[in-house]
Design an enzyme around this catalytic site. Structure first.
Site, PDB file in Angstrom:
ATOM      1  N   HIS A  68      -7.678  -2.435  -4.236  1.00  0.00           N
ATOM      2  CA  HIS A  68      -6.314  -2.994  -4.337  1.00  0.00           C
ATOM      3  C   HIS A  68      -6.101  -3.363  -5.794  1.00  0.00           C
ATOM      4  O   HIS A  68      -6.673  -4.336  -6.270  1.00  0.00           O
ATOM      5  CB  HIS A  68      -6.205  -4.252  -3.462  1.00  0.00           C
ATOM      6  CG  HIS A  68      -5.773  -3.948  -2.066  1.00  0.00           C
ATOM      7  ND1 HIS A  68      -4.863  -4.727  -1.388  1.00  0.00           N
ATOM      8  CD2 HIS A  68      -6.092  -2.941  -1.235  1.00  0.00           C
ATOM      9  CE1 HIS A  68      -4.650  -4.225  -0.189  1.00  0.00           C
ATOM     10  NE2 HIS A  68      -5.391  -3.141  -0.069  1.00  0.00           N
ATOM     11  N   SER A 119       0.847  -1.208   0.000  1.00  0.00           N
ATOM     12  CA  SER A 119       0.000   0.000   0.000  1.00  0.00           C
ATOM     13  C   SER A 119       0.872   1.244   0.000  1.00  0.00           C
ATOM     14  O   SER A 119       1.811   1.353   0.786  1.00  0.00           O
ATOM     15  CB  SER A 119      -0.869   0.037   1.265  1.00  0.00           C
ATOM     16  OG  SER A 119      -1.443  -1.213   1.458  1.00  0.00           O
ATOM     17  N   HIS A 145      -7.043   4.124   7.554  1.00  0.00           N
ATOM     18  CA  HIS A 145      -6.468   3.561   6.325  1.00  0.00           C
ATOM     19  C   HIS A 145      -6.177   4.628   5.272  1.00  0.00           C
ATOM     20  O   HIS A 145      -5.194   4.534   4.553  1.00  0.00           O
ATOM     21  CB  HIS A 145      -7.409   2.494   5.748  1.00  0.00           C
ATOM     22  CG  HIS A 145      -6.743   1.657   4.688  1.00  0.00           C
ATOM     23  ND1 HIS A 145      -5.657   0.849   4.953  1.00  0.00           N
ATOM     24  CD2 HIS A 145      -6.965   1.557   3.362  1.00  0.00           C
ATOM     25  CE1 HIS A 145      -5.265   0.255   3.831  1.00  0.00           C
ATOM     26  NE2 HIS A 145      -6.040   0.674   2.851  1.00  0.00           N
ATOM     27  N   MET A 185       0.866  -6.853   8.206  1.00  0.00           N
ATOM     28  CA  MET A 185      -0.015  -7.972   7.861  1.00  0.00           C
ATOM     29  C   MET A 185       0.408  -8.619   6.540  1.00  0.00           C
ATOM     30  O   MET A 185      -0.402  -9.234   5.850  1.00  0.00           O
ATOM     31  CB  MET A 185      -1.468  -7.480   7.722  1.00  0.00           C
ATOM     32  CG  MET A 185      -2.004  -6.816   8.975  1.00  0.00           C
ATOM     33  SD  MET A 185      -3.716  -6.291   8.730  1.00  0.00           S
ATOM     34  CE  MET A 185      -3.908  -5.204  10.151  1.00  0.00           C
ATOM     35  N   SER A 186       1.672  -8.471   6.185  1.00  0.00           N
ATOM     36  CA  SER A 186       2.127  -9.050   4.905  1.00  0.00           C
ATOM     37  C   SER A 186       3.594  -9.451   5.025  1.00  0.00           C
ATOM     38  O   SER A 186       4.146  -9.514   6.113  1.00  0.00           O
ATOM     39  CB  SER A 186       1.970  -7.990   3.790  1.00  0.00           C
ATOM     40  OG  SER A 186       2.950  -6.966   3.969  1.00  0.00           O
ATOM     41  N   HIS A 224      -3.484 -10.716   0.599  1.00  0.00           N
ATOM     42  CA  HIS A 224      -3.129 -10.770   2.011  1.00  0.00           C
ATOM     43  C   HIS A 224      -3.717 -12.010   2.669  1.00  0.00           C
ATOM     44  O   HIS A 224      -4.782 -12.486   2.261  1.00  0.00           O
ATOM     45  CB  HIS A 224      -3.650  -9.536   2.751  1.00  0.00           C
ATOM     46  CG  HIS A 224      -2.950  -8.264   2.373  1.00  0.00           C
ATOM     47  ND1 HIS A 224      -3.311  -7.500   1.286  1.00  0.00           N
ATOM     48  CD2 HIS A 224      -1.889  -7.623   2.924  1.00  0.00           C
ATOM     49  CE1 HIS A 224      -2.523  -6.451   1.202  1.00  0.00           C
ATOM     50  NE2 HIS A 224      -1.649  -6.502   2.165  1.00  0.00           N
ATOM     51  N   TYR A 245      -5.198 -12.104   5.391  1.00  0.00           N
ATOM     52  CA  TYR A 245      -6.484 -11.803   6.030  1.00  0.00           C
ATOM     53  C   TYR A 245      -7.676 -11.937   5.064  1.00  0.00           C
ATOM     54  O   TYR A 245      -8.824 -11.847   5.490  1.00  0.00           O
ATOM     55  CB  TYR A 245      -6.485 -10.427   6.702  1.00  0.00           C
ATOM     56  CG  TYR A 245      -6.191  -9.241   5.819  1.00  0.00           C
ATOM     57  CD1 TYR A 245      -5.027  -8.481   6.027  1.00  0.00           C
ATOM     58  CD2 TYR A 245      -7.047  -8.845   4.797  1.00  0.00           C
ATOM     59  CE1 TYR A 245      -4.744  -7.381   5.222  1.00  0.00           C
ATOM     60  CE2 TYR A 245      -6.769  -7.760   3.986  1.00  0.00           C
ATOM     61  CZ  TYR A 245      -5.617  -7.026   4.196  1.00  0.00           C
ATOM     62  OH  TYR A 245      -5.319  -5.948   3.415  1.00  0.00           O
ATOM     63  N   GLU A 246      -7.396 -12.124   3.776  1.00  0.00           N
ATOM     64  CA  GLU A 246      -8.530 -12.300   2.848  1.00  0.00           C
ATOM     65  C   GLU A 246      -9.162 -13.673   3.033  1.00  0.00           C
ATOM     66  O   GLU A 246     -10.187 -14.004   2.438  1.00  0.00           O
ATOM     67  CB  GLU A 246      -8.071 -12.095   1.400  1.00  0.00           C
ATOM     68  CG  GLU A 246      -7.560 -10.677   1.129  1.00  0.00           C
ATOM     69  CD  GLU A 246      -6.970 -10.531  -0.270  1.00  0.00           C
ATOM     70  OE1 GLU A 246      -7.483 -11.156  -1.211  1.00  0.00           O
ATOM     71  OE2 GLU A 246      -5.970  -9.801  -0.409  1.00  0.00           O
ATOM     72  N   ASN A 266       2.112   4.576  10.226  1.00  0.00           N
ATOM     73  CA  ASN A 266       1.407   4.950  11.450  1.00  0.00           C
ATOM     74  C   ASN A 266       2.224   4.447  12.637  1.00  0.00           C
ATOM     75  O   ASN A 266       3.038   3.532  12.500  1.00  0.00           O
ATOM     76  CB  ASN A 266      -0.003   4.331  11.502  1.00  0.00           C
ATOM     77  CG  ASN A 266       0.054   2.819  11.534  1.00  0.00           C
ATOM     78  OD1 ASN A 266       0.166   2.204  10.476  1.00  0.00           O
ATOM     79  ND2 ASN A 266       0.037   2.225  12.721  1.00  0.00           N
ATOM     80  N   ALA A 314       3.592  -1.289   3.833  1.00  0.00           N
ATOM     81  CA  ALA A 314       3.307  -0.205   4.762  1.00  0.00           C
ATOM     82  C   ALA A 314       3.056  -0.879   6.101  1.00  0.00           C
ATOM     83  O   ALA A 314       2.500  -1.981   6.141  1.00  0.00           O
ATOM     84  CB  ALA A 314       2.073   0.557   4.312  1.00  0.00           C
TER      85      ALA A 314
HETATM   86  N1  LIG Z   1      -0.612  -5.300  11.926  1.00  0.00           N
HETATM   87  C1  LIG Z   1      -0.532  -4.028  11.519  1.00  0.00           C
HETATM   88  N2  LIG Z   1      -0.527  -3.790  10.198  1.00  0.00           N
HETATM   89  C2  LIG Z   1      -0.460  -2.514   9.805  1.00  0.00           C
HETATM   90  N3  LIG Z   1      -0.435  -2.010   8.557  1.00  0.00           N
HETATM   91  C3  LIG Z   1      -0.358  -0.697   8.706  1.00  0.00           C
HETATM   92  I1  LIG Z   1      -0.301   0.601   7.140  1.00  0.00           I
HETATM   93  N4  LIG Z   1      -0.337  -0.296   9.970  1.00  0.00           N
HETATM   94  C4  LIG Z   1      -0.395  -1.442  10.696  1.00  0.00           C
HETATM   95  C5  LIG Z   1      -0.405  -1.706  12.088  1.00  0.00           C
HETATM   96  O1  LIG Z   1      -0.356  -0.812  12.932  1.00  0.00           O
HETATM   97  N5  LIG Z   1      -0.472  -3.030  12.441  1.00  0.00           N
END
Ligand SMILES: Nc1nc2[nH]c(I)nc2c(=O)[nH]1
Length: 271
Positions: free
Chosen positions: A73, A38, A247, A212-213, A95, A97-98, A236, A125
């Site tokens: 995406h 991202s 997001h 998450m990747s 990902h 999580y999908e 972040n 990211a």
């Molecule tokens: N797990 C997790 N994944 C993220 N992706 C992003 I952009 N920020 C975060 C975060 O704070 N935690």
């Protein structure tokens, strides 16, 4: 000659995708793959060699790739020349999580390896949790924590991961950008962000970044014999350490850092 992959196996699927890629791009073999997370997509617009041909199409035109489950995406793939090297760029990724299993998450890097790539650059990211990291900072991955409880590997594949983020590539990046931070990236399954307590736990475990990747892709690419370079963009501060997560802000930070990231990639990729 290596034995033909078992019918229906992930290796066979990657081989089929690589053959379709060669057909669709007219490029018999690619040298390096980049997976753009991202906010990173604008970074590759500065990459192509002037005048070189760029071929781009939806990744679903290749077998084994799923349509993006998350609206927006861009599941696209771009073949381009950078410093004389043939680069395969995935704009967006699948990902974990999908909820569609691990295979689709690593199909891209396995296809890249089957297409000839010996180097895979994984960008993402992420959330920063180490003090001193700021939003907008790029961080070179030195190592990872696989907190997903999953792996792309099946069977007696006792793969050594002591150099999963190749020291050679990390040294190259440090030559180009000596001040870049280095850190350990922890992949959570997601899709929810961590609680403040989970962020503290990740810190105790030695993580500097949470995301998450990337981790499962790195394991799969390394297991295929590719050198892996991981670069995160802190978009972040991890939960409990800064403002609540949003997001849209993520994408905005990514865009702002894109040219700097593009410059970094442009100076590293040809090497
Ligand atoms: N797990 C997790 N994944 C993220 N992706 C992003 I952009 N920020 C975060 C975060 O704070 N935690």
């Amino acid at each position: 000659p290596s034995a033909a992959p078992t019918p229906g196996s992930p290796a066979e699927a990657a081989g089929a995708a690589a053959a379709a890629l060669a057909e669709r791009t007219g490029v018999a073999s690619h040298d390096l793959a980049i997976v753009l997370g991202s906010g990173w997509v604008p970074a590759i617009d500065v990459l192509p060699d002037p005048g070189s041909d760029v071929v781009e199409f939806p990744v679903t035109e290749l077998p084994g790739f799923l349509p993006p489950a998350v609206e927006g995406h861009a599941g696209r793939v771009r073949s381009l020349s950078v410093g004389g090297k043939r680069v395969l760029a995935f704009l967006g990724r699948t990902h974990l999580y999908e909820g569609r299993g691990v295979e689709p998450v690593v199909h891209g890097v396995r296809t890249a390896a089957a297409a000839g790539c010996r180097v895979v650059v994984l960008t993402n990211a992420c959330g920063g949790l180490r003090p001193g990291l700021s939003v907008g900072d790029p961080v070179l991955l030195a190592d990872h924590l696989n907190l997903t409880g999953r792996t792309p590997l099946v069977g007696a594949r006792f793969v050594d991961l002591s150099d999963v983020y190749a020291a050679r590539l990390r040294a190259l990046v440090r030559e180009v950008d000596p001040d870049i931070a280095e850190g350990v990236y922890a992949q959570f399954p997601g899709p929810q962000y961590e609680t403040p307590a989970e962020v503290r736990m990740a810190g105790v475990l030695g993580a500097d970044l949470v995301g998450m990747s990337t981790v499962l892709e790195a394991v799969a690419a390394h297991a295929e014999g590719c050198e892996v370079l991981g670069i995160s963009l802190v978009t972040n501060l991890a939960a409990g350490l800064g403002d609540p997560l949003d997001h849209d802000e993520v994408l905005a930070v990514g865009k702002a850092a894109a040219t700097r990231m593009g410059e970094l990639l442009r100076r590293v990729v040809p090497r």
